[in-house]
Scaffold this active site. Structure first.
Site, PDB file in Angstrom:
ATOM      1  N   ASN A   1      53.610  41.719  52.573  1.00  0.00           N
ATOM      2  CA  ASN A   1      52.474  42.177  51.784  1.00  0.00           C
ATOM      3  C   ASN A   1      52.333  41.260  50.567  1.00  0.00           C
ATOM      4  O   ASN A   1      53.130  40.331  50.376  1.00  0.00           O
ATOM      5  CB  ASN A   1      52.600  43.664  51.416  1.00  0.00           C
ATOM      6  CG  ASN A   1      53.699  43.943  50.405  1.00  0.00           C
ATOM      7  OD1 ASN A   1      54.129  43.054  49.675  1.00  0.00           O
ATOM      8  ND2 ASN A   1      54.172  45.174  50.365  1.00  0.00           N
TER       9      ASN A   1
ATOM     10  N   GLN B   1      62.526  49.467  59.384  1.00  0.00           N
ATOM     11  CA  GLN B   1      61.444  48.712  60.035  1.00  0.00           C
ATOM     12  C   GLN B   1      61.647  48.590  61.539  1.00  0.00           C
ATOM     13  O   GLN B   1      60.701  48.735  62.316  1.00  0.00           O
ATOM     14  CB  GLN B   1      61.352  47.320  59.411  1.00  0.00           C
ATOM     15  CG  GLN B   1      60.798  47.346  58.017  1.00  0.00           C
ATOM     16  CD  GLN B   1      61.411  46.248  57.176  1.00  0.00           C
ATOM     17  OE1 GLN B   1      62.609  46.180  56.989  1.00  0.00           O
ATOM     18  NE2 GLN B   1      60.572  45.369  56.683  1.00  0.00           N
TER      19      GLN B   1
ATOM     20  N   ASP C   1      54.908  47.915  58.385  1.00  0.00           N
ATOM     21  CA  ASP C   1      55.605  47.534  59.617  1.00  0.00           C
ATOM     22  C   ASP C   1      54.678  47.682  60.813  1.00  0.00           C
ATOM     23  O   ASP C   1      54.689  46.878  61.744  1.00  0.00           O
ATOM     24  CB  ASP C   1      56.847  48.425  59.837  1.00  0.00           C
ATOM     25  CG  ASP C   1      57.663  48.534  58.572  1.00  0.00           C
ATOM     26  OD1 ASP C   1      57.638  47.577  57.784  1.00  0.00           O
ATOM     27  OD2 ASP C   1      58.310  49.576  58.377  1.00  0.00           O
TER      28      ASP C   1
HETATM   29  P1  ADP Z   1      55.714  49.599  54.039  1.00  0.00           P
HETATM   30  O1  ADP Z   1      56.730  48.941  53.170  1.00  0.00           O
HETATM   31  O2  ADP Z   1      55.674  51.073  53.939  1.00  0.00           O
HETATM   32  O3  ADP Z   1      55.780  49.167  55.462  1.00  0.00           O
HETATM   33  P2  ADP Z   1      53.814  47.836  52.769  1.00  0.00           P
HETATM   34  O4  ADP Z   1      53.796  48.042  51.313  1.00  0.00           O
HETATM   35  O5  ADP Z   1      54.432  46.610  53.319  1.00  0.00           O
HETATM   36  O6  ADP Z   1      54.341  49.153  53.466  1.00  0.00           O
HETATM   37  O7  ADP Z   1      52.306  47.853  53.324  1.00  0.00           O
HETATM   38  C1  ADP Z   1      51.470  48.893  53.138  1.00  0.00           C
HETATM   39  C2  ADP Z   1      50.110  48.475  53.721  1.00  0.00           C
HETATM   40  O8  ADP Z   1      49.556  49.597  54.338  1.00  0.00           O
HETATM   41  C3  ADP Z   1      49.110  48.038  52.648  1.00  0.00           C
HETATM   42  O9  ADP Z   1      49.145  46.649  52.422  1.00  0.00           O
HETATM   43  C4  ADP Z   1      47.780  48.437  53.268  1.00  0.00           C
HETATM   44  O10 ADP Z   1      47.234  47.373  54.003  1.00  0.00           O
HETATM   45  C5  ADP Z   1      48.167  49.576  54.215  1.00  0.00           C
HETATM   46  N1  ADP Z   1      47.768  50.877  53.671  1.00  0.00           N
HETATM   47  C6  ADP Z   1      48.229  51.474  52.540  1.00  0.00           C
HETATM   48  N2  ADP Z   1      47.627  52.668  52.343  1.00  0.00           N
HETATM   49  C7  ADP Z   1      46.774  52.828  53.386  1.00  0.00           C
HETATM   50  C8  ADP Z   1      45.850  53.848  53.768  1.00  0.00           C
HETATM   51  N3  ADP Z   1      45.701  54.944  53.036  1.00  0.00           N
HETATM   52  N4  ADP Z   1      45.129  53.660  54.889  1.00  0.00           N
HETATM   53  C9  ADP Z   1      45.276  52.568  55.661  1.00  0.00           C
HETATM   54  N5  ADP Z   1      46.117  51.556  55.350  1.00  0.00           N
HETATM   55  C10 ADP Z   1      46.862  51.684  54.230  1.00  0.00           C
END
Ligand code: ADP
Length: 474
Positions: A323, A136, A470
């Site tokens: 999230n 992150q 992130d």
């Molecule tokens: P990471 O752990 O990879 O940082 P999280 O699971 O905390 O990701 O968050 C992923 C967030 O990304 C989701 O809550 C959503 O809001 C956003 N997201 C997921 N897929 C897409 C997509 N295809 N386009 C835009 N936003 C997305």
């Protein structure tokens, strides 16, 4: 956060329009204005620090050929499915078990690799198609740096390979000639030290993991992460950073902290509680100097560790990001239940409870697929808060399309359609709040706090979904 503070007084007139005028065009207009405002003002943002987890992600595209397994592994998976498993990778069979589960459920998941021998075995079996900035702190530093915000990043391993993955405007702390200095991260690399990789296994919708007796077909695109990261798993803080950072806080506005999810319950002679204590004492010192602290959560399996984070870290922060799934699991650590985590009203209720219990937390930013929700207390006017969310949704869409954000490619994020699910969730929250205008304004004042919830841009075929959360929260 970076998007907001420079924009005081620059809100849109979105709020005053009647509900019936809403519609795609008006929403797009609001998005465009918010992005222009932030970009125009971003230079005024102070410095950021992102810590602690920075690493290298090795991306592997999984397909049915790479998922061919022998009889022994097949039997191991079947036995684990019927009699239980630990969600840790002690042997190579555990990796295939995790991949099977992740593909079957179409869920993102992350397990720790517990032995160096297994890490080496994975490195022999799979060839990465790409090495990417991971962790992150590293991902956030790159998004901020690409937008022109000066950011000091913490790296547990400042290898040349790691440093080469950073964008412009990213710095590190190094002791040089007896003095602590902030130097461009590319000049801060230590020669002769090497990074290990975290393995990101990405699979597409329809990917099949099939044997004679087992079958999993991925219902959607997603990924499984196998983490081997001895230093970050201990939240080991680089000595130059730890000893030098408090003297280098001039112009620093925010310290963004993450990486607690990598902790383990036990180490040789130490526990997770010792490791949390060390980081918290640094956070306290930094906060005493007037720098605000944001904590970004991530999926943390151990309830004991989650409880310790709630008990020790929550009281020393100003801002929190998560999230919907993370909220549920941290509410559990606070001995509270979430009724339906995939629901905007539950998310709103959870955020309100956290802010009530921890009065020091002045900002909470939550994201779910299709919508974001944020509440601030004595921090931002409602319209500015909403614009900051619109900007962060555009950044996430841009990252989903291109894998990285630049000032130029943000326009592609803007061209992405707004999620229908998100709109429904905002409507549901408006009904709950009993405020018709909220459905079109996406922001309101409530009991002296600013509240905003927006429907977000969701990319149909993202190149990668790693690091989107992130990107959203900073
Ligand atoms: P990471 O752990 O990879 O940082 P999280 O699971 O905390 O990701 O968050 C992923 C967030 O990304 C989701 O809550 C959503 O809001 C956003 N997201 C997921 N897929 C897409 C997509 N295809 N386009 C835009 N936003 C997305």
């Amino acid at each position: 956060m970076v998007r907001t503070s420079p924009l005081r007084g620059g809100g849109l007139e979105f709020k005053s329009r009647p509900a019936h005028q809403k519609g795609e065009q008006m929403m797009d207009e609001a998005y465009k204005k918010a992005v222009n405002l932030v970009i125009k003002n971003i230079q005024k943002a102070g410095r950021y620090i992102t810590a602690f987890n920075t690493n290298i992600d090795a991306i592997v595209k999984v397909n049915s050929t790479s998922l061919r397994i022998n009889k022994k592994t097949e039997e191991y998976i079947k036995k684990s499915l019927s009699s239980g498993f630990k969600r840790e990778i002690w042997k190579i069979e555990d990796l295939y078990l995790a991949l099977f589960l992740s593909i079957k459920r179409g869920k993102a998941d992350e397990w720790l690799i517990s032995r160096k021998e297994v890490y080496d075995d994975i490195a022999k079996r799979f060839s990465p198609i790409e090495l990417r900035m991971g962790g992150q702190a590293g991902i956030m530093a790159n998004v901020l740096g690409a937008l022109g915000v000066e950011t000091i990043v913490h790296c547990a391993i400042l290898s040349e390979e790691q440093c080469s993955l950073f964008e412009k405007n990213v710095y590190a702390v190094r002791k040089m000639n007896g003095e602590y200095k902030v130097v461009p991260v590319k000049d801060a690399a230590k020669k002769g030290i090497y990074s290990t990789y975290n393995w990101i296994f990405e699979f597409a919708k329809g990917t099949e993991f099939k044997t004679e007796t087992l079958q999993a077909i991925a219902p959607r695109d997603n990924r499984f992460i196998a983490t081997w990261d001895p230093k970050n798993s201990k939240m080991e803080i680089d000595k130059d950073f730890k000893d030098g950072i408090c003297g280098l806080l001039k112009n620093v506005e925010w310290f963004v902290v993450s990486g607690y999810q990598l902790l383990r319950e036990r180490y040789n002679g130490e526990t997770y509680a010792d490791r949390i204590k060390e980081s918290v004492s640094l956070l306290k010192e930094i906060r005493k100097k007037g720098v605000k602290i944001h904590l970004e959560l991530a999926s943390t399996h151990s309830l004991k560790i989650r409880r310790e984070i709630v008990k020790k870290v929550f009281p020393v922060i100003d801002s929190l990001g998560f999230n919907e799934v993370e909220m549920t699991s941290f509410m559990e650590a606070m001995s509270k239940k979430v009724i339906d985590e995939h629901d905007s009203v539950s998310l709103y209720t959870g955020i309100s409870e956290i802010m009530k219990k921890y009065g020091n937390i002045r900002r909470v930013h939550a994201h779910d697929l299709g919508y974001y929700l944020a509440i601030t207390k004595n921090y931002l006017p409602t319209e500015i808060l909403r614009d900051s969310l619109l900007f962060s949704s555009t950044l996430a869409a841009t990252k989903a399309i291109h894998g990285r954000v630049t000032r130029k490619n943000i326009k592609d994020g803007l061209d992405t359609p707004i999620s229908e699910r998100g709109k429904e969730m905002i409507k549901k929250l408006s009904n709950h709040l009993n405020d018709e205008n909220f459905e079109s304004s996406w922001c309101m004042e409530l009991n002296g706090k600013s509240l905003s919830a927006i429907a977000t841009k969701v990319v149909k075929n993202p190149v990668s979904t790693v690091g989107l959360g992130d990107t959203i929260s900073i």
